[in-house]
Write a protein that holds these residues in place. Sequence first.
Motif, mmCIF file in Angstrom:
data_model
loop_
_atom_site.group_PDB
_atom_site.id
_atom_site.type_symbol
_atom_site.label_atom_id
_atom_site.label_comp_id
_atom_site.label_asym_id
_atom_site.label_seq_id
_atom_site.Cartn_x
_atom_site.Cartn_y
_atom_site.Cartn_z
ATOM 1 N N ILE A 91 24.311 35.048 56.704
ATOM 2 C CA ILE A 91 24.341 33.905 56.321
ATOM 3 C C ILE A 91 23.954 32.951 57.777
ATOM 4 O O ILE A 91 24.496 32.809 58.644
ATOM 5 C CB ILE A 91 24.983 32.997 55.419
ATOM 6 C CG1 ILE A 91 25.282 31.898 54.343
ATOM 7 C CG2 ILE A 91 26.337 33.180 56.540
ATOM 8 C CD1 ILE A 91 25.945 31.461 53.658
ATOM 9 N N ASP A 92 22.556 31.782 57.088
ATOM 10 C CA ASP A 92 22.570 31.074 58.370
ATOM 11 C C ASP A 92 23.822 30.044 58.273
ATOM 12 O O ASP A 92 24.290 29.804 57.152
ATOM 13 C CB ASP A 92 20.726 30.239 57.818
ATOM 14 C CG ASP A 92 20.207 30.706 57.733
ATOM 15 O OD1 ASP A 92 18.911 30.283 57.453
ATOM 16 O OD2 ASP A 92 20.028 31.528 58.303
ATOM 17 N N GLY A 93 23.407 29.210 59.269
ATOM 18 C CA GLY A 93 25.100 28.288 59.777
ATOM 19 C C GLY A 93 24.356 26.682 59.659
ATOM 20 O O GLY A 93 24.807 25.808 59.629
ATOM 21 N N ASP A 94 23.456 27.142 58.704
ATOM 22 C CA ASP A 94 22.910 25.208 58.724
ATOM 23 C C ASP A 94 23.005 24.931 57.494
ATOM 24 O O ASP A 94 21.521 24.026 56.749
ATOM 25 C CB ASP A 94 20.931 25.597 59.085
ATOM 26 C CG ASP A 94 20.169 26.330 58.137
ATOM 27 O OD1 ASP A 94 19.990 26.464 59.050
ATOM 28 O OD2 ASP A 94 20.828 26.594 57.581
ATOM 29 N N LEU A 95 23.790 25.364 56.205
ATOM 30 C CA LEU A 95 23.597 25.632 55.070
ATOM 31 C C LEU A 95 22.510 25.169 54.143
ATOM 32 O O LEU A 95 21.909 24.708 53.184
ATOM 33 C CB LEU A 95 24.504 23.467 54.614
ATOM 34 C CG LEU A 95 25.876 23.624 55.342
ATOM 35 C CD1 LEU A 95 25.952 22.598 55.454
ATOM 36 C CD2 LEU A 95 26.967 24.178 54.227
ATOM 37 N N GLN A 96 21.108 25.902 54.420
ATOM 38 C CA GLN A 96 19.839 26.252 53.234
ATOM 39 C C GLN A 96 20.278 27.389 53.122
ATOM 40 O O GLN A 96 20.036 27.376 51.750
ATOM 41 C CB GLN A 96 18.770 25.768 54.765
ATOM 42 C CG GLN A 96 18.441 25.358 55.405
ATOM 43 C CD GLN A 96 17.111 24.871 56.360
ATOM 44 O OE1 GLN A 96 16.561 25.653 57.362
ATOM 45 N NE2 GLN A 96 16.234 24.459 54.652
ATOM 46 N N HIS A 97 21.414 28.095 53.259
ATOM 47 C CA HIS A 97 21.717 29.067 52.441
ATOM 48 C C HIS A 97 22.765 28.369 51.306
ATOM 49 O O HIS A 97 24.039 29.031 51.644
ATOM 50 C CB HIS A 97 22.099 30.367 52.868
ATOM 51 C CG HIS A 97 20.581 31.160 53.390
ATOM 52 N ND1 HIS A 97 20.082 31.677 54.819
ATOM 53 C CD2 HIS A 97 19.222 30.558 53.689
ATOM 54 C CE1 HIS A 97 19.362 32.229 54.982
ATOM 55 N NE2 HIS A 97 18.786 31.468 54.532
ATOM 56 N N VAL A 101 18.015 29.089 45.808
ATOM 57 C CA VAL A 101 16.785 27.853 45.885
ATOM 58 C C VAL A 101 17.174 26.989 46.940
ATOM 59 O O VAL A 101 18.633 27.189 47.758
ATOM 60 C CB VAL A 101 16.935 26.636 45.656
ATOM 61 C CG1 VAL A 101 16.106 26.265 45.883
ATOM 62 C CG2 VAL A 101 16.605 27.297 44.080
ATOM 63 N N PHE A 102 16.390 27.613 48.423
ATOM 64 C CA PHE A 102 16.614 26.938 50.051
ATOM 65 C C PHE A 102 16.506 25.589 50.160
ATOM 66 O O PHE A 102 15.478 25.134 49.733
ATOM 67 C CB PHE A 102 15.206 28.167 50.450
ATOM 68 C CG PHE A 102 15.193 28.088 52.450
ATOM 69 C CD1 PHE A 102 14.546 27.026 52.599
ATOM 70 C CD2 PHE A 102 16.324 29.078 53.214
ATOM 71 C CE1 PHE A 102 14.146 26.923 54.023
ATOM 72 C CE2 PHE A 102 16.575 28.735 53.964
ATOM 73 C CZ PHE A 102 15.570 27.635 55.267
ATOM 74 N N GLN A 103 17.662 25.605 50.822
ATOM 75 C CA GLN A 103 18.223 23.995 51.058
ATOM 76 C C GLN A 103 17.161 23.377 51.632
ATOM 77 O O GLN A 103 16.630 23.862 52.728
ATOM 78 C CB GLN A 103 19.487 23.905 50.670
ATOM 79 C CG GLN A 103 20.079 24.667 49.926
ATOM 80 C CD GLN A 103 20.117 24.397 48.231
ATOM 81 O OE1 GLN A 103 19.890 23.030 47.967
ATOM 82 N NE2 GLN A 103 19.655 24.764 47.510
ATOM 83 N N GLU A 104 16.796 22.301 51.100
ATOM 84 C CA GLU A 104 16.922 21.293 52.362
ATOM 85 C C GLU A 104 17.956 20.735 53.670
ATOM 86 O O GLU A 104 18.680 21.139 53.527
ATOM 87 C CB GLU A 104 16.779 19.734 52.224
ATOM 88 C CG GLU A 104 15.315 19.525 51.724
ATOM 89 C CD GLU A 104 14.064 20.358 52.565
ATOM 90 O OE1 GLU A 104 13.267 21.217 52.796
ATOM 91 O OE2 GLU A 104 13.653 19.477 53.829
ATOM 92 N N ARG A 105 17.360 21.362 55.202
ATOM 93 C CA ARG A 105 18.521 20.645 56.159
ATOM 94 C C ARG A 105 19.139 19.224 55.888
ATOM 95 O O ARG A 105 18.231 18.755 56.133
ATOM 96 C CB ARG A 105 17.613 21.501 57.072
ATOM 97 C CG ARG A 105 17.975 21.895 58.024
ATOM 98 C CD ARG A 105 17.246 22.129 59.924
ATOM 99 N NE ARG A 105 17.480 23.281 60.164
ATOM 100 C CZ ARG A 105 18.433 23.445 61.027
ATOM 101 N NH1 ARG A 105 19.478 23.178 61.246
ATOM 102 N NH2 ARG A 105 18.776 25.250 61.394
ATOM 103 N N GLN A 106 20.408 19.303 55.929
ATOM 104 C CA GLN A 106 21.258 17.984 56.442
ATOM 105 C C GLN A 106 20.612 17.657 57.272
ATOM 106 O O GLN A 106 20.557 16.722 57.794
ATOM 107 C CB GLN A 106 22.469 17.972 55.607
ATOM 108 C CG GLN A 106 22.674 18.517 54.537
ATOM 109 C CD GLN A 106 21.522 18.196 53.327
ATOM 110 O OE1 GLN A 106 21.808 16.845 53.906
ATOM 111 N NE2 GLN A 106 20.987 18.586 53.001
HETATM 112 MN MN MN Z 1 17.321 26.786 58.867
#
Ligand code: MN
Length: 393
Positions: free
Chosen positions: A114-120, A225-230
Amino acid sequence: VPSGALVIPPLSAAPVLTEGASTFFSLIVPTYNERKNIEQLVQRLCYLLDGGIPGAYELIIVDDNSPDGTWQIALELMAQYPQLRVMRRVEEKGLSTAVIRGWQVAKGDVLGVIDGDLQHPPELLLKLWQEIAGGADLAIASRHVEGGGVSQWSIIRRFLSRGAQLLGLVICPEVIGRVSDPMTGYFLVRRTCIANKTMNPLGYKILIEVLGRGKIRWIAEVGYVFQERQHGESKVTGKQYIEYIQHLIRLRFSLWPIGRFFRFAIVGFSGVFVDMIVLYLLSDPSTLGWGLTRSKIIASELAIVNNFLWNDIWTFGDISQHQPGKRQRLKRFLKFNIICLAGLILNVLVLNLLFNVFGFKYLPYGRYLANLIAIVIVTFWNFWINFKLSWRV
Ligand code: MN
Ligand code: GDD
């Protein structure tokens, strides 16, 4: 940090499980400059996984020595989250190798990323886990199935993503065509499907390496849904797109059945002799002296029969032996014949294109060079289409 070949060990050779725990699930989180995202992600993942799945789990953050000190924050989080492990790589770098190095030290029999940036969205994990528990070999989070999508992606990014997928379908259709979102970096896979396979990924697309080299039968897809990066920004640059193309080409050649193709080319070469000898016997003034076209058609057909027989016994013998009987063999012959005749038309088209449009007519021996290139192209066509249609496994 493991080094050497990127091979995931079978569970028996995996690091010893902690006493009593029968760790089932190892989730890799590749990070590079994610200091502002990582704590929230770990917290949400542990909240979800504690009790959310049977058996134990572990989170393995694989950080490539982030300048923003992501690895330091991860180390501090270990005191609060005992299921957390941290790998800080200093030499090797790159998203896909980070995931594999994490899987190499993992203890679970279900491996995930899983990506580490909360987009997943972490919450999707339980659905992916259920698919695996239901028997799937691979469960992917897909943006391109029902419930899937990307938040505010620019048209350019959407176009690039879809374009990359289309290119993959041309170069490696049997890999890229298996899932709706081959670019996703969010999926779970059974260790048994990829253990002992040498992975050779490049860049960002770890899933195409898993699909290309793994023994994957049942694939489940869950829309997200692929989230926007915070916080922070994407590390994707033009380099990742180049690496993606290199990765596809490398996969293409390593998946290409070299030995079988070599046998097919030798058989094709024998067909050239049959064609020439029959053409001589039928059309030469010193023999029957028939018309050139009639002689050429008979010569080509006899060459196709010759090629079919050798290919059926030698090149694809391991497949045709499982398709016994005259009817099956006739079916294979008819398919082979039609594909080779289509190849003949392609041959004439390419020859004319090269000779009359691409200027080969101005080259010395231009027609023969153009013919040779046309024959090579048609050999690849004849091989691949016959392999996929006439001698389909
Ligand atoms: Mn990303
Ligand atoms: N260890 C390590 N090393 N991690 C990396 C590296 C690296 O060189 N490069 C990126 N990462 C981590 C980032 O920290 C993030 O957690 C994750 O990999 C994804 O990186 P992004 O740069 O945010 O990629 P993206 O958001 O543009 O695209 C992601 O999502 C797509 C859709 O799932 C990637 O996962 C793509 O592969 C994926 O197609």
